[in-house]
Design a protein around this motif. Structure first.
Motif, PDB file in Angstrom:
ATOM      1  N   ALA A  83      20.091  71.866  51.662  1.00  8.60           N
ATOM      2  CA  ALA A  83      20.176  73.306  51.895  1.00  8.60           C
ATOM      3  C   ALA A  83      20.998  73.982  50.810  1.00  8.60           C
ATOM      4  N   THR A  84      22.049  73.312  50.345  1.00 11.36           N
ATOM      5  CA  THR A  84      22.868  73.857  49.253  1.00 11.36           C
ATOM      6  C   THR A  84      22.041  73.991  47.977  1.00 11.36           C
ATOM      7  N   GLU A  85      21.209  72.989  47.696  1.00 12.18           N
ATOM      8  CA  GLU A  85      20.333  73.086  46.534  1.00 12.18           C
ATOM      9  C   GLU A  85      19.416  74.300  46.636  1.00 12.18           C
ATOM     10  N   THR A  86      18.814  74.490  47.808  1.00 10.63           N
ATOM     11  CA  THR A  86      17.921  75.637  48.002  1.00 10.63           C
ATOM     12  C   THR A  86      18.677  76.941  47.818  1.00 10.63           C
ATOM     13  N   ARG A  87      19.873  77.026  48.376  1.00 12.50           N
ATOM     14  CA  ARG A  87      20.672  78.240  48.296  1.00 12.50           C
ATOM     15  C   ARG A  87      21.055  78.557  46.850  1.00 12.50           C
ATOM     16  N   GLU A  88      21.472  77.551  46.095  1.00 13.15           N
ATOM     17  CA  GLU A  88      21.907  77.780  44.724  1.00 13.15           C
ATOM     18  C   GLU A  88      20.733  78.026  43.789  1.00 13.15           C
ATOM     19  N   ARG A  89      19.584  77.435  44.116  1.00 20.02           N
ATOM     20  CA  ARG A  89      18.431  77.580  43.241  1.00 20.02           C
ATOM     21  C   ARG A  89      17.743  78.932  43.423  1.00 20.02           C
ATOM     22  N   THR A  90      17.792  79.491  44.611  1.00 18.77           N
ATOM     23  CA  THR A  90      17.073  80.729  44.900  1.00 18.77           C
ATOM     24  C   THR A  90      17.934  81.925  44.544  1.00 18.77           C
TER      25      THR A  90
END
Length: 832
Positions: free
Chosen positions: A496-503
């Motif tokens: 979820a952190t990856e998704t948050r930082e990538r978007t």
């Protein structure tokens, strides 16, 4: 020795009850696991469903086949190819060609997994009308199951339609049938077809020479159905679940048996001393203890096999009802699982008593004169050796994994099995820290008025072996709960952190979902060009980045065909404006039709280097590496342009806003723009929440099954050890009564000691869990994912509360029964 062992079992049956129950349950689970595995090996293939009445099904190329020095390597194509037009022309000479299509449909009041098809394919199931008529116009449909009656108007994401007929539910799908022409407009791509009434041999002759085209007949027609491999996948997941549970059962069984026998030997030091005084040799003492374990093992293993024979059919019914196995799964008539379970149980019993028997043989005649029960020398050389060896092994293998392949620590098999090393090491070394730890934990109580706190501290510190024996099962359960559930929660939070930082986009617009489980030919229908243009035209949008889902295949080390999920983006500039890729080298804006963005998992990942790949439809191509991403949690795929994702439809559009744009107005405009095509509009926060990873059901069931097994064994061990320990202290309780303590004070003292011991085990288990999660956290940091480890405090709290309840109950009840006798009587009793 056998006669002595029989007499010991008869007089000290309570001492061995815990080991007997633990082994019986362990053998039962092993028998059930073996029976489930054996029954899954000879199960029948699923019969054809959607095309049961079709003579043959013709499919386009759906498999990539790459020759290597060690044989061909195959992978399923992300974008299967349609049957070539020339082949279709040949087939039309044999009869009417019916092209099949499958696409998701969302309808108000309809089933969640509706899937659309052309009406002409209904005859091949076969579906027959039980009410109404066939559809004739674009707004008419036939539905399965009768959830809508003929004449009803239904709003769908494909427009409002009128139900003109119904067909019976066949049990394998919830379908909506459109006219063939309208189905072709809704889902233009068709990868399989049927030639109505044609002879299969003639069909094979007609497609001969068409590369990759298959003709499915007989049972092979099931490969044209929805998710044809779901049965084998379910059985594989089920076997993995029970296999892991069986391994944990064996691990915890050895732990419980070893702990029980070690404590029993410690309690019987005076008895062994008397035997040595009477002339028994150390070898005879060891053989007697081994004989006791052998008898317990034989009886418990036999009982476990009987329990397994009764439990296996019920467990099979449970996994079928829970959707973990196909509906036809049953337990077959096999005998080898019983042999495996019986001999494994016996081996566990004997392995669990090795250390205890050796210690029993070292008892000297002087032990017969011992009256005090203060533990001394609880850490034997063997315990030091194995404890430090396992601790060193756990740390060294962790360092090797972190320096070599940190991503391996994120795999389920690794984070389920690796904690066992550290948990066992901490349990073996626990006596080293029991005395100082009990003094620290009991310090506040010892400083309070009265003698209870001081007695609790000194009794727990003096009985190091007893404290360690009770704390060990608590340690194991708390450590497993923290390590396993914490690992899955940490990994989900990292993703979820990856998704948050990538978007970085303000909005994410997604096309209607692909129909769940409708076979390899199904994909999201996607947005057409007009829908994307309507999104671009919404006032306030600065950058619009449409993308589609595909795959890229690469041959690594010349023998391994690896599939990487791919996103095809139309504009690298828009990609850079709406996403923040975790780049290790290169730039996202360097992507073009002749290049690719890869991650560090690729064998070749140097910017500027060329790599040979196969696209989602099997086309071979050489692309230049434009940029390299960090590996992350393993979800970082590759990026290409639409030219390198043939056949992939736009299924997502990221939208960045102009400065000062009205967010609510843009959101309303985006919803209106996608309304004709369906789809959903998410803000960034809504997108992160909607895509937050969830542990799949088989994994979740498996983890809770493991914890349930561990908690069950903990309860058995706690009750058995506490009963043994309390019965051994009847003289201590009598002394307290003679000193003036009331029954209530004595029972409160016993209960407080139990809570202190559980606290020691919980703290040590928490240390082991935190150390395991620290390894996963370090691996994530090395993979450039900066997520905080998640400790499942609620689950750990529930486990500790359950252990505390059992420990208090198992100590207070025997103490209360013992206190019924007069103190003078108890003072002359040795706990038996």
């Amino acid at each position: 020795m056998l006669n002595a062992a029989l007499r010991t079992l008869r007089t000290r049956w309570a001492t061995f009850a815990g080991s007997f129950v633990a082994l019986s349950l362990g053998v039962a689970l092993l028998a059930v696991t073996g029976l489930a595995l054996a029954s899954s090996l000879d199960t029948p293939d699923r019969a054809p469903e959607r095309f049961a009445a079709a003579p043959a099904v013709v499919r386009g190329q759906d498999t990539l086949r790459v020759p290597t020095p060690v044989g061909d390597r195959t992978e399923e194509l992300a974008q299967p190819r349609a049957v070539p037009a020339g082949t279709i022309a040949e087939l039309e000479r044999l009869g009417r060609v019916v092209e099949d299509r499958s696409f998701a449909v969302r309808a108000e009041g309809g089933p969640a997994d509706l899937v659309g098809h052309p009406w002409s394919t209904a005859a091949f199931a076969p579906y027959t009308l039980d009410a109404g008529r066939a559809p004739r116009t674009a707004d008419e449909v036939v539905v399965t199951g009768g959830w809508a009656a003929p004449g009803a108007r239904v709003r769908t994401d494909r427009g409002t339609v009128r139900v003109v007929g119904t067909v019976p539910d066949r049990g394998f799908e919830d379908a909506v049938f459109y006219t063939d022409a309208h189905a072709a407009r809704l889902s233009p791509l068709s990868v399989q077809l049927v030639v109505a009434g044609a002879d299969p041999t003639a069909v094979r002759d007609a497609v001969r020479g068409s590369a990759g085209v298959q003709v499915l007949t007989g049972d092979d027609r099931r490969y044209a159905d929805a998710d044809p491999d779901r049965d084998s996948e379910a059985l594989t997941a089920m076997n993995a679940l029970f296999g892991t549970a069986g391994g944990v059962t064996a691990f915890v069984s050895v732990f419980v048996v070893a702990s029980t026998f070690a404590f029993a030997v410690a309690q019987r030091r005076r008895e062994f001393g008397l035997l040595r005084t009477a002339g028994a040799t150390p070898g005879q003492i060891r053989r007697m203890v081994f004989a006791e374990a052998l008898l317990v093992g034989v009886l418990a293993s036999a009982a476990g096999c009987v329990l397994g024979s009764y439990g296996a059919p019920r467990l099979a019914a449970w996994v079928v009802d829970g959707g973990l196995a196909p509906a036809w799964f049953t337990i077959g008539d096999h005998t080898w699982p019983y042999h495996m379970a019986f001999w494994t149980g016996l081996l566990v019993a004997l392995c669990g008593v090795v250390a205890a028997s050796w210690r029993a043989g070292t008892t000297g005649p002087a032990e017969a004169l011992r009256e005090a029960s203060v533990d001394a020398g609880s850490m034997t050389p063997g315990r030091w050796l194995f404890g430090l060896g396992l601790l060193l092994t756990a740390l060294v293998t962790l360092v090797i994994a972190l320096t070599g392949d940190p991503g391996d620590l994120l795999h389920r098999k690794t984070y389920v099995l690796r904690p066992m090393l550290l948990i066992t090491a901490v349990a073996l070394l626990a006596p080293v820290v029991v005395r100082p730890l009990t003094r620290v934990l009991a310090w506040p109580a010892a400083r309070s008025p009265g003698a209870t706190g001081m007695l609790v501290r000194e009794n727990a510190a003096a009985g190091v072996r007893r404290t360690a024996a009770v704390a060990a099962p608590v340690l194991v359960t708390v450590a497993l709960a923290g390590s396993l559930l914490g690992a899955t929660a940490t990994l989900n939070e990292a993703k979820a952190t990856e998704t948050r930082e990538r978007t970085t986009a303000a909005f994410v617009v997604t096309a209607p979902d692909g129909a769940p489980g409708t076979g390899p030919d199904t994909r999201t229908t996607g947005f057409d060009a007009r829908t994307v243009e309507r999104i671009r035209a919404v006032p306030g949008t600065a950058e619009v980045s449409p993308s589609s889902s595909s795959a890229v295949y690469v041959l690594e080390e010349g023998v391994a065909l690896i599939r990487s999920e791919a996103r095809a983006v139309g504009s690298p500039r828009a990609l850079a404006a709406t996403s923040r890729l975790p780049l290790a080298a290169g730039k996202a804006t360097g992507l073009d039709d002749h290049s690719i963005i890869v991650n560090e998992e690729w064998e070749r990942h140097s910017v500027g280097r060329s790599v040979r790949v196969w696209l989602g439809d099997g086309t071979e191509k050489t692309l230049r590496i434009a940029a390299v991403m960090h590996t992350g949690t393993g979800d970082n795929g590759v990026y290409v342009t639409p030219a390198n994702a043939p056949g992939a439809a736009v299924d997502r559009v990221d939208v960045a806003l102009t400065a000062g744009a009205d967010v609510e107005a843009v959101a309303a405009g985006l919803r209106e723009a996608v309304r004709p095509a369906g789809g959903e509009v998410f803000t960034k926060d809504e997108w992160v929440a909607a895509t937050y990873p969830e542990t799949n059901r088989p994994t979740r069931v498996g983890l809770f099954l493991i914890l349930g097994i561990a908690l069950l064994y903990t309860g058995i061990s706690l009750v058995n050890t506490m009963v043994m320990a309390t019965s051994d202290r009847v003289r201590d309780l009598a002394v307290l009564r003679l000193a003036g303590a009331t029954d209530g004070q004595v029972l409160r003292l016993v209960g407080a000691e139990s809570l202190l011991v559980v606290a020691v085990g919980a703290l040590l288990g928490l240390v082991a869990a935190v150390l395991n999660l620290a390894g996963m956290w370090a691996a994530l940091r090395l993979l450039s994912v900066y997520a905080t480890p998640v400790v499942p405090w609620e689950t750990i709290g529930a486990v500790v509360a359950a252990c505390a309840f059992l420990a208090v109950l198992a100590s207070v009840v025997p103490a209360a029964l013992a206190l019924r006798r007069r103190p003078a009587e108890l003072a002359g009793t040795r706990g038996e």
